[in-house]
Design an enzyme around this catalytic site. Structure first.
Site, PDB file in Angstrom:
ATOM      1  N   HIS A 158      30.820 -22.707  86.776  1.00  0.00           N
ATOM      2  CA  HIS A 158      29.667 -22.969  85.892  1.00  0.00           C
ATOM      3  C   HIS A 158      30.017 -24.083  84.894  1.00  0.00           C
ATOM      4  O   HIS A 158      30.108 -23.837  83.682  1.00  0.00           O
ATOM      5  CB  HIS A 158      29.364 -21.647  85.181  1.00  0.00           C
ATOM      6  CG  HIS A 158      28.092 -21.568  84.405  1.00  0.00           C
ATOM      7  ND1 HIS A 158      27.671 -22.539  83.527  1.00  0.00           N
ATOM      8  CD2 HIS A 158      27.146 -20.609  84.365  1.00  0.00           C
ATOM      9  CE1 HIS A 158      26.530 -22.164  82.981  1.00  0.00           C
ATOM     10  NE2 HIS A 158      26.192 -20.994  83.483  1.00  0.00           N
ATOM     11  N   GLU A 258      26.530 -26.881  88.389  1.00  0.00           N
ATOM     12  CA  GLU A 258      27.464 -25.835  88.783  1.00  0.00           C
ATOM     13  C   GLU A 258      27.665 -25.825  90.296  1.00  0.00           C
ATOM     14  O   GLU A 258      26.694 -25.732  91.045  1.00  0.00           O
ATOM     15  CB  GLU A 258      26.916 -24.482  88.325  1.00  0.00           C
ATOM     16  CG  GLU A 258      26.508 -24.490  86.860  1.00  0.00           C
ATOM     17  CD  GLU A 258      25.722 -23.241  86.470  1.00  0.00           C
ATOM     18  OE1 GLU A 258      25.937 -22.178  87.072  1.00  0.00           O
ATOM     19  OE2 GLU A 258      24.880 -23.340  85.566  1.00  0.00           O
TER      20      GLU A 258
HETATM   21  C1  BG6 Z   1      22.877 -20.595  84.174  1.00  0.00           C
HETATM   22  C2  BG6 Z   1      21.684 -19.780  84.617  1.00  0.00           C
HETATM   23  O1  BG6 Z   1      23.716 -20.818  85.250  1.00  0.00           O
HETATM   24  O2  BG6 Z   1      23.570 -19.889  83.157  1.00  0.00           O
HETATM   25  C3  BG6 Z   1      20.781 -19.545  83.416  1.00  0.00           C
HETATM   26  O3  BG6 Z   1      20.994 -20.432  85.667  1.00  0.00           O
HETATM   27  C4  BG6 Z   1      21.567 -18.880  82.303  1.00  0.00           C
HETATM   28  O4  BG6 Z   1      19.668 -18.743  83.796  1.00  0.00           O
HETATM   29  C5  BG6 Z   1      22.803 -19.710  81.989  1.00  0.00           C
HETATM   30  O5  BG6 Z   1      20.754 -18.771  81.157  1.00  0.00           O
HETATM   31  C6  BG6 Z   1      23.709 -19.125  80.903  1.00  0.00           C
HETATM   32  O6  BG6 Z   1      24.030 -17.811  81.212  1.00  0.00           O
HETATM   33  P1  BG6 Z   1      24.889 -16.935  80.201  1.00  0.00           P
HETATM   34  O7  BG6 Z   1      24.935 -15.548  80.794  1.00  0.00           O
HETATM   35  O8  BG6 Z   1      26.247 -17.578  80.113  1.00  0.00           O
HETATM   36  O9  BG6 Z   1      24.169 -16.997  78.874  1.00  0.00           O
END
Ligand code: BG6
Length: 284
Positions: A158, A258
């Protein structure tokens, strides 16, 4: 300069951060989450972005860098009470090895099922993250199935990239690819031209192609293997305001692209088999 592998303490109760330094680059990896926090090639700024409001506490994912989403991406498919984006990013990993490979320093981290809560993912596995920090940054996330049963995973590296002005960012390489818009009832659309940003974006692209991220901060290229999807995310103003670990104005400085297998691109790993998701990041 001989590459060095040293440890940094962020907080006494928090697991250490491994720092890899060579004449090619500097890289930091938190054992909490097996989480790459920083990658600075020689003569460059950090290619990765971490929020000023990131929280460094066990059980809480770090906002920025490269969280490892595994063995599920987003909400758990059957149980909304399970942690978002899986357990790997909130588990403490171990260093299995550090060394040199083809002239580049690397570290290999592992997370085993014995170290995690079986309640969330009841299989025997070893998850391995190899980080090679040369002039480019390479990550290899390998799932080893040590169970007698096959198991399905979704997963993402990510990556939060540092960009100087989101309104000027162009993500290229997705032209003509279908994407699932997570903000429009998961409907599928076709991408025309480069991806641009003027509002919240949260999309799953069905692609295995390399892509380029152009911004005033420079051009980054991203190559992947073992990946059939790419998630593109920027929370924009309202969602940034709802996230307690995200500064109100910080949406301007970051974009997530990602390397992933998510949505319909689930991977089933057979007993005794392994699967590797890999990415290579380079600044031009
Ligand atoms: C992204 C998702 O990869 O991560 C989003 O597609 C999400 O929907 C974002 O809001 C952040 O996620 P988190 O759980 O780290 O707040």
């Amino acid at each position: 300069m001989t590459p060095s592998f040293t440890y940094e303490t962020i907080h006494e109760a928090y697991p250490p951060v491994l720092c890899i330094e060579s004449e090619m680059s500097r890289c930091k990896i938190a054992l909490h989450g097996g989480h790459v926090l920083s990658f600075v090639p020689a003569g460059s700024d950090d290619l990765l972005w971490v929020s000023e409001k990131a929280v460094y506490r066990e059980g809480k994912a770090i906002r920025g860098g490269i969280p490892v989403c595994w063995p599920w991406f987003g909400a758990h498919p059957d149980d909304p009470l399970k942690p978002s984006h899986g357990i790997a990013r909130v588990s403490v990993w171990e260093i299995a090895e550090t060394g040199m490979e083809e002239g580049m320093p690397f570290a290999r981290l592992i997370l085993e099922s014995e170290q995690t809560d079986r309640e969330h993912f009841d299989y025997d596995y070893t998850l391995e993250l190899k980080v090679v920090a040369g002039e480019t940054l390479r990550l290899f996330l390998t799932t080893h199935n040590r169970d007698a049963r096959p198991f399905p995973i979704t997963e993402a590296l990510h990556s939060y990239f540092a960009v100087s002005d989101i309104r000027e960012v162009r993500v290229k390489g997705m032209d003509g690819r279908p994407y699932i818009d997570q903000l429009q009832q998961n409907q599928t659309f076709l991408q025309h031209g480069a991806i641009t940003f003027g509002e919240e974006v949260d999309r799953i692209y069905r692609t295995d192609r390399p892509c380029r991220i152009d911004s005033p901060a420079g051009t980054y290229s991203l190559h992947s293997s073992g990946s059939r999807s790419s998630v593109v995310w920027n929370p924009w103003i309202d969602k940034a305001g709802r996230l307690s670990d995200f500064g109100d104005e910080e949406y301007r400085e970051m974009v997530c692209v990602e390397t992933a297998n998510v949505g319909p691109d689930t991977v089933v790993v057979s007993p005794g088999a392994c699967h590797t998701l890999a990415m290579k990041l380079e600044k031009h």
